[in-house]
Design an enzyme around this catalytic site. Sequence first.
Site, mmCIF file in Angstrom:
data_model
loop_
_atom_site.group_PDB
_atom_site.id
_atom_site.type_symbol
_atom_site.label_atom_id
_atom_site.label_comp_id
_atom_site.label_asym_id
_atom_site.label_seq_id
_atom_site.Cartn_x
_atom_site.Cartn_y
_atom_site.Cartn_z
ATOM 1 N N HIS A 85 0.836 -1.207 0.000
ATOM 2 C CA HIS A 85 0.000 0.000 0.000
ATOM 3 C C HIS A 85 0.869 1.255 0.000
ATOM 4 O O HIS A 85 0.866 2.034 0.945
ATOM 5 C CB HIS A 85 -0.951 -0.011 1.195
ATOM 6 C CG HIS A 85 -2.025 -1.046 1.076
ATOM 7 N ND1 HIS A 85 -1.979 -2.251 1.731
ATOM 8 C CD2 HIS A 85 -3.176 -1.050 0.349
ATOM 9 C CE1 HIS A 85 -3.058 -2.959 1.429
ATOM 10 N NE2 HIS A 85 -3.803 -2.258 0.595
ATOM 11 N N HIS A 89 1.410 1.573 -5.716
ATOM 12 C CA HIS A 89 0.033 1.086 -5.770
ATOM 13 C C HIS A 89 -0.925 2.227 -6.104
ATOM 14 O O HIS A 89 -1.813 2.082 -6.956
ATOM 15 C CB HIS A 89 -0.356 0.455 -4.427
ATOM 16 C CG HIS A 89 -1.822 0.190 -4.282
ATOM 17 N ND1 HIS A 89 -2.524 -0.684 -5.101
ATOM 18 C CD2 HIS A 89 -2.744 0.717 -3.416
ATOM 19 C CE1 HIS A 89 -3.792 -0.692 -4.745
ATOM 20 N NE2 HIS A 89 -3.963 0.139 -3.732
ATOM 21 N N HIS A 125 -6.040 7.552 -2.270
ATOM 22 C CA HIS A 125 -6.933 6.627 -1.551
ATOM 23 C C HIS A 125 -6.250 5.802 -0.461
ATOM 24 O O HIS A 125 -6.925 5.246 0.407
ATOM 25 C CB HIS A 125 -7.644 5.695 -2.541
ATOM 26 C CG HIS A 125 -6.826 4.503 -2.952
ATOM 27 N ND1 HIS A 125 -5.810 4.568 -3.882
ATOM 28 C CD2 HIS A 125 -6.877 3.212 -2.535
ATOM 29 C CE1 HIS A 125 -5.280 3.374 -4.032
ATOM 30 N NE2 HIS A 125 -5.899 2.518 -3.227
ATOM 31 N N ASP A 126 -4.916 5.725 -0.461
ATOM 32 C CA ASP A 126 -4.215 4.975 0.592
ATOM 33 C C ASP A 126 -3.148 5.824 1.288
ATOM 34 O O ASP A 126 -2.180 5.277 1.842
ATOM 35 C CB ASP A 126 -3.573 3.711 0.014
ATOM 36 C CG ASP A 126 -4.517 2.528 -0.017
ATOM 37 O OD1 ASP A 126 -5.419 2.470 0.844
ATOM 38 O OD2 ASP A 126 -4.367 1.660 -0.907
ATOM 39 N N ASP A 237 -8.872 -0.256 -7.736
ATOM 40 C CA ASP A 237 -8.110 -0.642 -6.551
ATOM 41 C C ASP A 237 -7.668 -2.105 -6.656
ATOM 42 O O ASP A 237 -6.575 -2.472 -6.224
ATOM 43 C CB ASP A 237 -8.974 -0.434 -5.300
ATOM 44 C CG ASP A 237 -8.165 -0.390 -4.015
ATOM 45 O OD1 ASP A 237 -6.918 -0.322 -4.076
ATOM 46 O OD2 ASP A 237 -8.776 -0.414 -2.931
#
Length: 413
Positions: A85, A89, A125-126, A237
């Site tokens: 993550h 990614h 998003h991460d 994702d």
Amino acid sequence: MLSYHATCSKVEVDRLKAAKIPLSSELGIDEFHFNDFSLDNDAMITASLRMFLELGVVQKFKIDYEVLCRWLLTVRKNYRTVAYHNWRHAFNVSQCMFVMITTATFQDVLSDAEILALMVGCLCHDLDHRGTNNAFQAKTGSALALLYGTSATLEHHHFNHAVMILQSEGHNIFANLSSKEYSNMMQLLKQAILSTDLTLHFERRTKFFEHVLSGEFSWAVEGHREVLRSMLMTACDLGAVTRPWEVSKQVAELVTSEFFEQGDRERSELKLTPAAIFDRNRKDELPALQLEWIDGICKPLYQALLKLNRKLTPMVDGIDGNRKKWQELCLSYQQTRRASVSSQSNDPDQNTKSSDDAETSELPKKAEKTAQVKNTEFGSKSDCREVLRCRANKEACNDKAASDENKTLSGRK
């Protein structure tokens, strides 16, 4: 506000601002079968710039180029060096979104604001992911769990971290939006990032599948659009499952490596026995777990999206090809274990292993069973959904479920 150490330097910004940005075709980012490991850290930044430029959002929303450069560099800096993550990614998820918007022409039906929010959402998003999932936050009573609660803990943190970057001096890529546009953009961004929580995905996907199957899905209905955006975020994702085999397999191994580290902590710090996918002592079960992951979560989603847009065929073809490879590995592992059992059958000391070997021989059958539990072309029954939710999502399972389902899928976060 971000600390000095969490923001990029002026030198980095000036260098990126002056750099020549290659075309999408030169970077390979216009392909569904993109190699997730083909670009280095700096090339991923220039490729991100190319995507924003090619989508027309820089011009449409009057994004200052220097601010965009600074924002991208700082976003990269706020990803930790965990196994999976991480910044790579985040970039790969955004590339997947880019190709779905362009090559698959979702840009014909998505608004400019939706496109910008989805792209920013993918890159953010991460943010600040620590390499452990939501269930781990809850089990350990982490600072994040105390701050955000146990519902979508990490996703709320990722969104808040994204807002913190945007609010830092010289980082607001939305600065030239009107008040109304800005409010709408932040709402779209929050929806995009929170939708990467698989708990929310399971809550929404059944209705989405029903709308698609019945032909009732309508771009004119905002509720339908919102769910579709959520499905696109999840599809991106999980996009590595659609990549060429060698790439997809390498990503699965990175995910597993990160999960094993969490499992080690669960065993040492919490005195718990990790679920299968987090247990490095059960690493040979990965192929069977990947089959369950594909059949129960990934394939149904991509089939639904394919029904809406036939240009997504390469993604479904990719996942089908990878499934065959995992099936081959699963059968190979089964044969190896059987041979091992046979060679040890005359050794009394090995008899205690028989029950474990019997369980192992059932792995391919268990993987196939997941695919059979369906009530529509791509809609799993509610009981299957609950099993998969418990295995793959980011929430803690109760003790009974953990006992019955000690084969966690390779879920995200």
